[in-house]
Design an enzyme around this catalytic site. Structure first.
Site, PDB file in Angstrom:
ATOM      1  N   ARG A 108       8.567  76.365  36.112  1.00 38.16           N
ATOM      2  CA  ARG A 108       7.407  75.710  35.480  1.00 38.16           C
ATOM      3  C   ARG A 108       6.155  76.172  36.197  1.00 38.16           C
ATOM      4  O   ARG A 108       6.052  76.066  37.428  1.00 38.16           O
ATOM      5  CB  ARG A 108       7.504  74.186  35.562  1.00 38.16           C
ATOM      6  CG  ARG A 108       6.164  73.521  35.232  1.00 38.16           C
ATOM      7  CD  ARG A 108       6.216  72.008  35.123  1.00 38.16           C
ATOM      8  NE  ARG A 108       6.892  71.595  33.910  1.00 38.16           N
ATOM      9  CZ  ARG A 108       6.782  70.377  33.360  1.00 38.16           C
ATOM     10  NH1 ARG A 108       6.031  69.464  33.950  1.00 38.16           N
ATOM     11  NH2 ARG A 108       7.421  70.074  32.267  1.00 38.16           N
ATOM     12  N   HIS A 135       6.535  75.555  25.816  1.00 45.14           N
ATOM     13  CA  HIS A 135       7.373  74.527  26.449  1.00 45.14           C
ATOM     14  C   HIS A 135       8.649  74.408  25.608  1.00 45.14           C
ATOM     15  O   HIS A 135       8.903  73.373  24.990  1.00 45.14           O
ATOM     16  CB  HIS A 135       6.601  73.200  26.490  1.00 45.14           C
ATOM     17  CG  HIS A 135       7.182  72.175  27.416  1.00 45.14           C
ATOM     18  ND1 HIS A 135       8.225  72.439  28.296  1.00 45.14           N
ATOM     19  CD2 HIS A 135       6.865  70.857  27.608  1.00 45.14           C
ATOM     20  CE1 HIS A 135       8.502  71.343  28.980  1.00 45.14           C
ATOM     21  NE2 HIS A 135       7.700  70.375  28.581  1.00 45.14           N
ATOM     22  N   GLN A 138      11.147  71.460  25.503  1.00 41.19           N
ATOM     23  CA  GLN A 138      10.570  70.265  24.904  1.00 41.19           C
ATOM     24  C   GLN A 138      10.821  70.246  23.393  1.00 41.19           C
ATOM     25  O   GLN A 138      11.236  69.231  22.823  1.00 41.19           O
ATOM     26  CB  GLN A 138       9.062  70.218  25.178  1.00 41.19           C
ATOM     27  CG  GLN A 138       8.362  69.002  24.600  1.00 41.19           C
ATOM     28  CD  GLN A 138       8.753  67.712  25.284  1.00 41.19           C
ATOM     29  OE1 GLN A 138       8.691  67.607  26.498  1.00 41.19           O
ATOM     30  NE2 GLN A 138       9.177  66.709  24.520  1.00 41.19           N
ATOM     31  N   ASP A 231      -0.037  64.726  22.211  1.00 41.63           N
ATOM     32  CA  ASP A 231       0.109  65.077  23.628  1.00 41.63           C
ATOM     33  C   ASP A 231      -1.225  64.739  24.291  1.00 41.63           C
ATOM     34  O   ASP A 231      -2.246  64.536  23.603  1.00 41.63           O
ATOM     35  CB  ASP A 231       0.430  66.585  23.733  1.00 41.63           C
ATOM     36  CG  ASP A 231       0.728  67.050  25.160  1.00 41.63           C
ATOM     37  OD1 ASP A 231       0.887  66.202  26.063  1.00 41.63           O
ATOM     38  OD2 ASP A 231       0.801  68.280  25.369  1.00 41.63           O
ATOM     39  N   CYS A 272       5.584  64.085  23.948  1.00 37.66           N
ATOM     40  CA  CYS A 272       6.380  64.721  25.011  1.00 37.66           C
ATOM     41  C   CYS A 272       6.391  63.895  26.289  1.00 37.66           C
ATOM     42  O   CYS A 272       7.318  63.990  27.080  1.00 37.66           O
ATOM     43  CB  CYS A 272       5.845  66.118  25.281  1.00 37.66           C
ATOM     44  SG  CYS A 272       4.083  66.144  25.659  1.00 37.66           S
ATOM     45  N   ARG A 316      15.528  65.151  26.328  1.00 34.05           N
ATOM     46  CA  ARG A 316      15.200  66.314  27.168  1.00 34.05           C
ATOM     47  C   ARG A 316      16.429  66.706  27.991  1.00 34.05           C
ATOM     48  O   ARG A 316      16.738  67.888  28.147  1.00 34.05           O
ATOM     49  CB  ARG A 316      14.046  65.986  28.140  1.00 34.05           C
ATOM     50  CG  ARG A 316      12.693  65.709  27.529  1.00 34.05           C
ATOM     51  CD  ARG A 316      12.113  66.880  26.794  1.00 34.05           C
ATOM     52  NE  ARG A 316      12.155  68.113  27.568  1.00 34.05           N
ATOM     53  CZ  ARG A 316      11.375  68.396  28.630  1.00 34.05           C
ATOM     54  NH1 ARG A 316      10.450  67.550  29.028  1.00 34.05           N
ATOM     55  NH2 ARG A 316      11.481  69.547  29.277  1.00 34.05           N
TER      56      ARG A 316
HETATM   57  N1  NVA Z   1       0.448  69.776  27.442  1.00 33.18           N
HETATM   58  C1  NVA Z   1       0.956  69.076  28.597  1.00 33.18           C
HETATM   59  C2  NVA Z   1       2.423  68.869  28.453  1.00 33.18           C
HETATM   60  C3  NVA Z   1       3.069  68.095  29.554  1.00 33.18           C
HETATM   61  C4  NVA Z   1       4.527  67.918  29.361  1.00 33.18           C
HETATM   62  C5  NVA Z   1       0.619  69.841  29.855  1.00 33.18           C
HETATM   63  O1  NVA Z   1       0.795  71.056  29.879  1.00 33.18           O
HETATM   64  O2  NVA Z   1       0.178  69.220  30.816  1.00 33.18           O
HETATM   65  N1   CP Z   2       7.526  66.302  28.825  1.00 38.95           N
HETATM   66  C1   CP Z   2       7.582  66.848  30.059  1.00 38.95           C
HETATM   67  O1   CP Z   2       7.715  68.067  30.249  1.00 38.95           O
HETATM   68  O2   CP Z   2       7.503  65.944  31.054  1.00 38.95           O
HETATM   69  P1   CP Z   2       7.337  66.264  32.609  1.00 38.95           P
HETATM   70  O3   CP Z   2       5.980  66.899  32.796  1.00 38.95           O
HETATM   71  O4   CP Z   2       7.468  64.944  33.304  1.00 38.95           O
HETATM   72  O5   CP Z   2       8.422  67.225  33.003  1.00 38.95           O
END
Ligand code: NVA
Ligand code: CP
Length: 330
Positions: A108, A135, A138, A231, A272, A316
């Site tokens: 990540r 993602h 997700q 989101d 998400c 998830r």
């Molecule tokens: N769009 C958000 C998703 C988090 C799961 C981010 O990248 O922070």
């Molecule tokens: N939805 C998601 O990716 O959550 P986290 O950022 O907690 O992993």
């Protein structure tokens, strides 16, 4: 020919055929039923997995850990603070080293090129746990959740993403909807419209699958939706953009009125997570004190019967388990 994903990386859903995506969803449903029945497996016995996190996480990290342990695998967690990754050691060298130790690598971070290079140089399957532009794990959980809540085929379903329609979650949903022949709408301001290359890819895919890919500001686009999705308005790394996002996205907050505009009483709400739906977090409270209401959804919708966000969060884990098992499992 039966689907075989052994040895494959999972970097973006663009790399997978509709049949392969349906296979992963079906495997996730089977693994979920197995876990519900209290059956622990050994599909990952003897497998070692490393989790690399350059951004924070609750669901994704826990999903990989629990999924691996459930099937007899082992995990090692590394972040940029506690490892040499990126600072004293290049990603190429990191990848080459980790490939000697581990059977699979989760990553990540920010740049999609990093996850691609990890796959290129490690020689083992790499799974994308979120980048700035994608993602994919997700989207699998989201579609599994939708399929559990509708009584019609996915290719008859309409999903509307509300808000920042050019973020990583919106893009992976566009890809999965295009692949599965679904109707995708991005409902948000023109200033945050999806990038042209993403639209072009999805519309080209849609020609083969029968999907419909739309975006725009018009509330009429919500009509007939089976799911409204949103989101946070400023993704990780974009915190300085909060003031401009609040201005742009307040009309796209998911409220009871927005849910009603679908005209579908069975429409579900998806997110998400994490979500700003009240002022119970330090971030939402601090922004409120600065004069910004950063809630992308009202508490009323978030806590309503239509909201499936915690089923989605659980999914998830089941879908990530399917990805790991399919790519490195026995
Ligand atoms: N769009 C958000 C998703 C988090 C799961 C981010 O990248 O922070
Ligand atoms: N939805 C998601 O990716 O959550 P986290 O950022 O907690 O992993």
């Amino acid at each position: 020919m039966p689907v075989n994903l052994k040895g494959r990386s999972f970097l973006t859903l663009k790399d997978f055929t509709p049949e392969e995506i349906r296979y992963l969803l079906s495997l996730a449903a089977d693994l979920k039923a197995k876990k519900r029945a209290g059956i622990r497996g050994d599909l990952l016995a003897g497998k070692n997995i490393v989790l690399l996190f350059e951004k924070t996480s609750t669901r994704t990290r826990c999903s990989f850990e629990v999924a691996a342990y459930d099937e007899g695998g082992h995990v090692t967690f590394l972040d940029s603070k506690s490892s040499q990754m990126g600072k004293k050691e290049s990603m190429e060298d990191t990848a080459r080293v980790l490939g000697r130790f581990f059977d699979g690598i989760e990553y990540r971070g920010y740049d999609q090129a990093v996850v691609e290079n990890l796959a290129k140089f490690s020689g083992v399957p790499v799974w994308n746990g979120l980048t700035d532009v994608d993602h994919p794990t997700q989207a699998l959980a989201d579609i599994l959740t939708l399929s559990e809540n509708v009584s019609k085929p996915l290719n008859e379903c309409k999903l509307v993403f509300c808000g920042d329609t050019r973020n990583n979650v919106a893009y992976c949903l566009m890809y999965v909807c295009a692949k599965l022949g679904m109707h995708y709408v991005g409902w948000g301001p023109a200033a945050l419209a999806p990038a042209q290359d993403v639209l072009d890819y999805c519309r080209e895919t849609a020609k083969e699958t029968g999907a419909v890919i739309e975006y725009g500001e018009d509330r009429a686009l919500l009509a007939g939706a089976d799911a409204l999705y949103t989101d946070i308005w400023a993704s990780m790394g974009e915190e300085d953009k909060i003031p401009e996002r609040v201005k742009l996205l307040t009309p796209y907050r998911v409220t009871g009125e927005v849910m009603a505009a679908t005209g579908n009483p069975a429409c579900i709400f998806l997110h998400c997570l994490p979500s700003f739906h009240d002022f119970e977090t330090t971030t939402a409270q601090a922004q409120k004190e600065l004069g910004y209401d950063i809630r992308e959804v009202t508490d009323e919708v978030f806590r309503s019967k239509s909201s499936k966000v915690f089923d989605e969060a659980e999914n998830r884990m089941h879908t990530i388990k399917a990805v790991i098992v399919a790519t490195i499992g026995r």
